[in-house]
Design a protein around this motif. Structure first.
Motif, PDB file in Angstrom:
ATOM      1  N   ILE B 517       0.458  54.420  10.355  1.00  0.00           N
ATOM      2  CA  ILE B 517       1.159  55.676  10.619  1.00  0.00           C
ATOM      3  C   ILE B 517       2.493  55.389  11.318  1.00  0.00           C
ATOM      4  CG2 ILE B 517       0.972  57.928  11.739  1.00  0.00           C
ATOM      5  CD1 ILE B 517      -1.047  57.494   9.517  1.00  0.00           C
ATOM      6  N   VAL B 518       2.470  54.458  12.235  1.00  0.00           N
ATOM      7  CA  VAL B 518       3.678  54.156  12.994  1.00  0.00           C
ATOM      8  C   VAL B 518       4.818  53.788  12.054  1.00  0.00           C
ATOM      9  CG1 VAL B 518       4.709  52.599  14.673  1.00  0.00           C
ATOM     10  CG2 VAL B 518       2.392  53.439  15.036  1.00  0.00           C
ATOM     11  N   ILE B 519       4.506  52.990  11.054  1.00  0.00           N
ATOM     12  CA  ILE B 519       5.547  52.559  10.111  1.00  0.00           C
ATOM     13  C   ILE B 519       6.216  53.760   9.466  1.00  0.00           C
ATOM     14  CG2 ILE B 519       5.989  51.331   7.958  1.00  0.00           C
ATOM     15  CD1 ILE B 519       3.598  49.547   8.617  1.00  0.00           C
ATOM     16  N   VAL B 520       5.353  54.654   9.002  1.00  0.00           N
ATOM     17  CA  VAL B 520       5.893  55.820   8.311  1.00  0.00           C
ATOM     18  C   VAL B 520       6.728  56.674   9.260  1.00  0.00           C
ATOM     19  CG1 VAL B 520       5.257  57.888   7.080  1.00  0.00           C
ATOM     20  CG2 VAL B 520       3.966  55.811   6.728  1.00  0.00           C
ATOM     21  N   CYS B 521       6.220  56.817  10.479  1.00  0.00           N
ATOM     22  CA  CYS B 521       6.943  57.627  11.461  1.00  0.00           C
ATOM     23  C   CYS B 521       8.314  57.048  11.756  1.00  0.00           C
ATOM     24  CB  CYS B 521       6.135  57.715  12.763  1.00  0.00           C
ATOM     25  SG  CYS B 521       4.677  58.750  12.613  1.00  0.00           S
ATOM     26  N   GLU B 522       8.346  55.738  11.883  1.00  0.00           N
ATOM     27  CA  GLU B 522       9.619  55.093  12.185  1.00  0.00           C
ATOM     28  C   GLU B 522      10.614  55.289  11.055  1.00  0.00           C
ATOM     29  OE1 GLU B 522      10.653  53.663  15.081  1.00  0.00           O
ATOM     30  OE2 GLU B 522       8.776  54.541  15.773  1.00  0.00           O
ATOM     31  N   LYS B 523      10.102  55.218   9.823  1.00  0.00           N
ATOM     32  CA  LYS B 523      10.982  55.438   8.677  1.00  0.00           C
ATOM     33  C   LYS B 523      11.634  56.813   8.761  1.00  0.00           C
ATOM     34  CE  LYS B 523       9.367  52.795   4.706  1.00  0.00           C
ATOM     35  NZ  LYS B 523      10.633  52.628   4.006  1.00  0.00           N
ATOM     36  N   PHE B 524      10.770  57.777   9.055  1.00  0.00           N
ATOM     37  CA  PHE B 524      11.310  59.135   9.107  1.00  0.00           C
ATOM     38  C   PHE B 524      12.322  59.261  10.227  1.00  0.00           C
ATOM     39  CE2 PHE B 524      11.606  63.540   8.317  1.00  0.00           C
ATOM     40  CZ  PHE B 524      11.832  64.116   9.565  1.00  0.00           C
ATOM     41  N   LYS B 525      11.948  58.711  11.358  1.00  0.00           N
ATOM     42  CA  LYS B 525      12.819  58.812  12.530  1.00  0.00           C
ATOM     43  C   LYS B 525      14.192  58.224  12.215  1.00  0.00           C
ATOM     44  CE  LYS B 525      12.233  58.292  17.512  1.00  0.00           C
ATOM     45  NZ  LYS B 525      11.369  57.795  18.573  1.00  0.00           N
ATOM     46  N   ALA B 526      14.165  57.081  11.544  1.00  0.00           N
ATOM     47  CA  ALA B 526      15.433  56.449  11.206  1.00  0.00           C
ATOM     48  C   ALA B 526      16.257  57.352  10.308  1.00  0.00           C
ATOM     49  CB  ALA B 526      15.164  55.107  10.523  1.00  0.00           C
ATOM     50  N   GLY B 530      19.650  59.213  11.529  1.00  0.00           N
ATOM     51  CA  GLY B 530      20.825  58.815  10.785  1.00  0.00           C
ATOM     52  C   GLY B 530      21.677  60.027  10.426  1.00  0.00           C
ATOM     53  N   THR B 531      21.035  61.098  10.061  1.00  0.00           N
ATOM     54  CA  THR B 531      21.802  62.271   9.674  1.00  0.00           C
ATOM     55  C   THR B 531      22.092  63.196  10.839  1.00  0.00           C
ATOM     56  OG1 THR B 531      19.677  63.162   8.991  1.00  0.00           O
ATOM     57  CG2 THR B 531      21.150  62.420   7.236  1.00  0.00           C
ATOM     58  N   HIS B 532      21.330  63.073  11.905  1.00  0.00           N
ATOM     59  CA  HIS B 532      21.579  63.952  13.048  1.00  0.00           C
ATOM     60  C   HIS B 532      21.861  63.110  14.269  1.00  0.00           C
ATOM     61  CE1 HIS B 532      19.105  66.447  10.331  1.00  0.00           C
ATOM     62  NE2 HIS B 532      19.887  67.419  10.749  1.00  0.00           N
ATOM     63  N   ASN B 533      23.147  62.921  14.505  1.00  0.00           N
ATOM     64  CA  ASN B 533      23.541  62.064  15.602  1.00  0.00           C
ATOM     65  C   ASN B 533      23.292  62.715  16.948  1.00  0.00           C
ATOM     66  OD1 ASN B 533      24.521  59.574  16.205  1.00  0.00           O
ATOM     67  ND2 ASN B 533      26.400  59.849  15.009  1.00  0.00           N
ATOM     68  N   GLY B 534      22.918  61.911  17.922  1.00  0.00           N
ATOM     69  CA  GLY B 534      22.846  62.437  19.274  1.00  0.00           C
ATOM     70  C   GLY B 534      21.587  63.222  19.579  1.00  0.00           C
ATOM     71  N   ARG B 535      20.640  63.259  18.668  1.00  0.00           N
ATOM     72  CA  ARG B 535      19.414  63.994  18.980  1.00  0.00           C
ATOM     73  C   ARG B 535      18.310  63.037  19.359  1.00  0.00           C
ATOM     74  NH1 ARG B 535      18.967  68.900  14.620  1.00  0.00           N
ATOM     75  NH2 ARG B 535      21.052  69.735  14.963  1.00  0.00           N
ATOM     76  N   ARG B 536      17.288  63.610  20.012  1.00  0.00           N
ATOM     77  CA  ARG B 536      16.155  62.785  20.422  1.00  0.00           C
ATOM     78  C   ARG B 536      14.883  63.380  19.844  1.00  0.00           C
ATOM     79  NH1 ARG B 536      14.329  61.832  26.162  1.00  0.00           N
ATOM     80  NH2 ARG B 536      15.216  63.906  26.410  1.00  0.00           N
ATOM     81  N   LEU B 537      14.065  62.531  19.216  1.00  0.00           N
ATOM     82  CA  LEU B 537      12.810  63.008  18.652  1.00  0.00           C
ATOM     83  C   LEU B 537      11.631  62.520  19.480  1.00  0.00           C
ATOM     84  CD1 LEU B 537      13.133  62.423  14.801  1.00  0.00           C
ATOM     85  CD2 LEU B 537      13.234  64.571  16.014  1.00  0.00           C
ATOM     86  N   THR B 538      10.694  63.429  19.775  1.00  0.00           N
ATOM     87  CA  THR B 538       9.468  63.000  20.451  1.00  0.00           C
ATOM     88  C   THR B 538       8.297  63.490  19.634  1.00  0.00           C
ATOM     89  OG1 THR B 538      10.681  63.649  22.431  1.00  0.00           O
ATOM     90  CG2 THR B 538       8.440  62.866  22.735  1.00  0.00           C
ATOM     91  N   TRP B 539       7.421  62.538  19.272  1.00  0.00           N
ATOM     92  CA  TRP B 539       6.256  62.925  18.468  1.00  0.00           C
ATOM     93  C   TRP B 539       5.264  63.696  19.322  1.00  0.00           C
ATOM     94  CZ3 TRP B 539       6.954  62.451  13.516  1.00  0.00           C
ATOM     95  CH2 TRP B 539       7.838  61.477  13.021  1.00  0.00           C
ATOM     96  N   GLN B 540       4.891  64.899  18.872  1.00  0.00           N
ATOM     97  CA  GLN B 540       3.917  65.710  19.593  1.00  0.00           C
ATOM     98  C   GLN B 540       2.557  65.420  19.010  1.00  0.00           C
ATOM     99  OE1 GLN B 540       6.133  66.750  22.023  1.00  0.00           O
ATOM    100  NE2 GLN B 540       5.401  68.835  21.842  1.00  0.00           N
TER     101      GLN B 540
END
Lengths: 221, 734
Positions: B517-526, B530-540
């Protein structure tokens, strides 16, 4: 006379270390002399130790309210310290330039302070005097209680006793601010004690007093 | 003849026309007229010559015998009236009849006499301020007949007796009654009132007083009311038939007082049949009857209204404080809705939609709904339920109607901000688990709330909807991008990106996710960052769910739908058959209470126990061990394993929510104080409290103590100060 002293002052100022005229320094000569008796040699300020000595000379306990009054007269800024300027201000106003004169001036001072307008000023000064830190706005409850007894104990004994009892028993307020401090004095003056009959909590009394009145009424029954 | 006699001076004398100096002229002429009068009274008028009589009467006046004629008229008529009086007095059975007939005769006679004496009526009488002939006739009748002691008493008694009989159900001669009362009215309204009406009203009062005493003991409320209504109608009809119309309001007032007003309270509070039983059993007609009757008496309607209101408050209070009711929030609200509908019906059908009653209904509801401080939460849960499951067998319009009714209850809430908090929480859960029945219904509800409370209330809610939509677009973008392109062997992921400000604040708990799951999550996060600069994502990780393919002992394959936490736990069993609680805790880093709930739902629920627990107890303890349940069976291929979680809040969660609400209120109160002081500059304490309460009451009712505290805080921070001159005032510091 003035002209000559002016000329002299320009050369004398460097020597005296303060910007006062020679005549003025003569005026303060005895006062300054007295100052130096108690001042710390290196800092040229009377520090707590010096004050303690001063107190024993005056035959007054250093927790006595008259020392606080003296500080008020001097418009002293920092608790536990008197500067030369402050010393001069105070003693000149008291017309005292020796220890004996100063001792004699104390009862006069007490009378002066008890006048209503002066007392108000003294009362708020007492609070500010306790604010030791720069941005400090409140004093802790313990100190506030002590200060209240000291300053209002003779005039409004019963109120002070009950109020300090309340303050010590509650835990909601850990500090007191100037507004509450002044509010209490108003309270003592305007509300009959212990009947508290015209006290209206819907008016602009500080909340701490509302709570005090409620506590007092509950404990009476 | 001439001589020395004195010459008489020439005199011109006034014209003394005394055509007939006959002293007997007046007597003779009067005799004719008197005779005529007698004949008239003896019903013998036909033989008289009108012209001759008129002439005679005319002459009498002309020759200055008017007074003689007038006095003669008085005495003649009086004489006849005396005779009539005797006849009336001696009448046996038909007293009223006789009286009426004589009256008729008299009036007819007087008319004729007046015609004869018309000239005198027009000349002598006005000049000498005498009573005109016909009127004189009436007065004489009044004085000699009506006011005659024997006749008057009997007359009144007879009239009243007839009326009494009719009240007791007999049929009487209404025509005769009418004639008699008309006679009295004609004699003058004071005659009618003094002679008849006063006694009539008194007698009626005691009649109805007696009747009401009798019936109140025997009848139940509805029957009594109907009886009263009947009696009132009867009296109105009676007046219209044979009494003067001015009597109507007076007699109805009497009946209203005796039948209704005196017994008002007793009727309303009558056990088993009074107002409250009527309300309970929806007796619309009886209630309507009561309303109409009580409307007639002072404070009658107020009585009904007050009793209804206090009954409502009592019932409502019981309902909201009944611990059994509180176990099912949806049912709780449904009952409130039903109750409101019921009383709405009653007010419409029976109380003519009286505004005062509507207000009483609203006030009562507002009173008891706020007694239970969980009402806001429950209303939100009701809406949640409706939007999840749809309203049973309802069309879109029906759902709309239900929501409108719920909104009525919402309006009664004093703590609307508490509702907002819960609504947000519930909406979040619905959106994230895609559990809404209809998006239109959701949007509709939000629109209703916006209309009710303004844009500010709903802006965040709309933000939540937008996030969901945006996330869908983001997912498309992800899979079309290089990041998401080659994910053939990896688990498919769907991400919902929530904007922090709009969604209910959650404590950030992250757990350790399985490697795949981590792999997939990281892909998405990247991709996203990449398209939204300056934002922070936290997995709930405490939200979210997963579908797992599981193969059991005998090869049965099932698809398990589980939460994220459950997924983390189950994936561990890919590499171990048995794990202890502590091992699981360490491997997943799931917080204690959540972990316990998670394991409970995986191991202790029948039909969903994909894990086995040692020991087999219901509760999870930290010394337990878990094994993969080879022997798991289920009829369904797809098995949904929910987490054991209460829909309602637990106690600590409740406290937390309430604390957060209180915290949120502080800045709102301060903002209101500042707004008020900025515009007023100087104000006393009470006024500030009033103004601030006014400003905030659309959301909640601020506590005056809290307001005072906030003021003091503002003083300390030097936004406000106490006025130096008057220490009861506060001053705004610019």
């Amino acid at each position: 006379m003035r002209r000559s002293s002016n000329r002299k002052s320009s050369s004398a100022s460097a020597a005296a270390g303060s910007g006062s005229t020679k005549a003025a320094s003569k005026e303060f000569e005895k006062i300054d002399h007295l100052f130096n008796v108690y001042a710390d040699k290196s800092s040229a300020i009377i520090d707590p130790e010096g004050i303690e000595q001063l107190c024993s000379s005056l035959e007054v306990d250093y927790t006595d309210v008259r020392i606080l009054m003296l500080a008020w007269k001097m418009k002293a800024q920092k608790q536990g310290f008197f500067t030369l300027e402050e010393w001069r201000t105070g003693l000149k106003a008291l017309r005292a330039d020796s220890m004996s004169k100063l001792k004699k001036a104390l009862p006069e001072l007490v009378k002066e302070v008890s006048r209503p307008t002066d007392f108000l000023d003294f009362y708020s000064y007492a609070f500010r005097y306790c604010l030791t830190e720069d941005k400090q706005k409140c004093i802790d409850i313990e100190s506030a209680c002590q200060l209240l007894s000291l300053v209002l104990g003779t005039q409004f004994g019963p109120q002070v006793e009950k109020f300090t009892e309340y303050l010590k028993s509650q835990s909601e307020y850990k500090v007191m601010n100037m507004d509450q401090w002044m509010g209490f004095y108003r309270f003592c003056n305007e509300i009959p004690f212990p009947s508290l009959e015209n006290y209206d909590s819907d008016l602009a009394w500080p909340l701490i007093l509302d709570n005090f009145v409620e506590w007092f009424r509950e404990n009476q029954n | 003849m001439s001589g020395q006699s004195k010459k008489k001076p020439f005199k011109i004398e006034a014209y003394k026309h005394r055509v007939e100096v006959d002293p007997k002229y007046a007597d003779r002429t009067w005799a004719v007229i008197e005779h005529a009068i007698n004949e008239i009274y003896n019903h013998n008028a036909s033989g008289l010559s009108f012209e001759e009589l008129y002439r005679n009467a005319y002459n009498m006046v002309l020759y200055k015998f008017g007074e003689r004629q007038y006095n003669g008229l008085v005495s003649t008529v009086t004489r006849h009236l005396r005779d009539m009086g005797k006849a009336i007095e001696s009448a046996q059975g038909s007293f009223l009849d006789e009286l009426n007939r004589k009256w008729s005769d008299h009036t007819k006679s007087m008319q004729m006499i007046r015609d004869v004496l018309m000239y005198m009526d027009r000349t002598y009488i006005p000049t000498n301020h005498k009573t005109p002939v016909y009127e004189l006739g009436l007065n004489l009748w009044r004085d000699h007949i009506i006011h005659s002691a024997k006749i008057q008493t009997r007359l009144v008694d007879m009239l009243l007796e007839q009326i009494h009989r009719e009240r007791m159900g007999e049929v009487i001669n209404r025509g005769l009654m009418r004639s008699v009362t008309k006679m009295l009215t004609e004699l003058g309204s004071s005659v009618y009132q003094e002679v008849f009406e006063k006694s009539f009203l008194d007698v009626s009062a005691s009649f109805y007083s007696g009747e009401s005493q009798q019936y109140i003991e025997v009848y139940n409320c509805s029957n009594y009311l109907r009886m009263a209504e009947k009696r009132i109608n009867e009296e109105v009809e009676r007046v219209s038939h044979y009494l003067d119309s001015k009597t109507e309001p007076k007699i109805t007032a009497v009946v209203e007082k005796e039948l209704v007003e005196t017994h008002m309270h007793r009727l309303v509070h009558m056990e088993n049949s009074g107002l409250i039983p009527m309300l309970v059993s929806n007796m619309y007609e009886d209630l309507n009857c009561m309303y109409n009757l009580f409307k007639r008496v002072p404070s009658g309607l107020n009585l009904i209204k007050d009793v209804m209101a206090s009954h409502l408050k009592e019932t409502g209070k019981q309902l909201v404080t009944d611990p059994d009711r509180l176990k099912d929030p949806v049912d709780f609200i449904q009952r409130l809705l039903d109750m409101r509908e019921k009383y709405n019906e009653i007010i419409t059908k029976s109380f003519h939609n009286d505004k005062a009653f509507q207000n009483a209904l609203n006030a009562s509801f507002e009173y008891f709904i706020n007694i239970n401080n969980r009402s806001p939460e429950f209303i939100s849960l009701f809406v949640d339920d409706a939007l999840r499951k749809g309203v049973k067998g309802a069309s879109d319009d029906d759902v709309d109607q239900v929501l409108d009714r719920v909104l009525v209850l919402f309006r009664y809430l004093q703590e609307k901000d508490v509702f907002e908090k819960y609504y947000k929480q519930h909406l979040a859960k619905r959106l994230l688990s895609a559990k809404s029945v209809s998006e239109e219904a959701e949007r509709g509800m939000i629109l209703k709330l916006k209309t009710e409370c303004g844009y500010q209330f709903t802006s965040k809610l709309e933000g939540m909807f937008n996030d969901i939509k945006t996330s869908q677009d983001t997912m498309l973008g992800f899979y079309n991008s290089p990041y998401g392109n080659d994910m053939a062997d990896m688990p498919a992921i769907t991400v919902q990106i929530l904007t922090t400000g709009s969604w209910p604040t959650q404590n950030i708990n992250t757990c350790i996710l399985p490697a795949e799951i981590v792999i997939v999550c990281e892909k998405f996060k990247a991709y996203y960052l990449g398209t939204h600069n300056g934002r922070r994502l936290t997995w709930q990780t405490n939200m979210g769910h997963a579908d797992l393919k599981a193969t059991f002992g005998k090869g049965q394959k099932h698809e398990l739908n589980v939460s994220t936490y459950q997924m983390c736990v189950l994936m561990l069993f890919n590499s171990a058959d048995r794990l202890t609680y502590r091992e699981i805790e360490q491997a997943t880093d799931i917080p204690g209470p959540d972990l316990k709930r998670c394991l409970q739902s995986l191991a202790c629920v029948r039909g969903k126990n994909v894990l086995r627990k040692e020991p087999m107890s219901r509760d999870i303890s930290e010394d337990d061990a878990f094994l993969f349940n080879d022997k798991f069976t289920s009829k369904l291929v797809k098995v949904k394993i929910g987490t054991v979680v209460a829909q309602k809040e637990t106690e600590p969660e409740k406290m937390e929510t309430r604390q957060r609400v209180e915290e949120d209120r502080k800045p709102q109160i301060e903002a209101a104080i500042v707004r008020v002081m900025k515009s007023r500059r100087v104000l006393d304490h009470n006024s500030i409290v009033t103004e601030v309460t006014n400003q905030l009451q659309a959301r909640f009712l601020p506590n005056p103590v809290v307001i005072k505290k906030r003021i003091e805080s503002l003083i300390e921070r030097e936004f406000l100060e106490r006025d130096k001159a008057d220490r009861r005032l506060y001053r705004y510091m610019a």
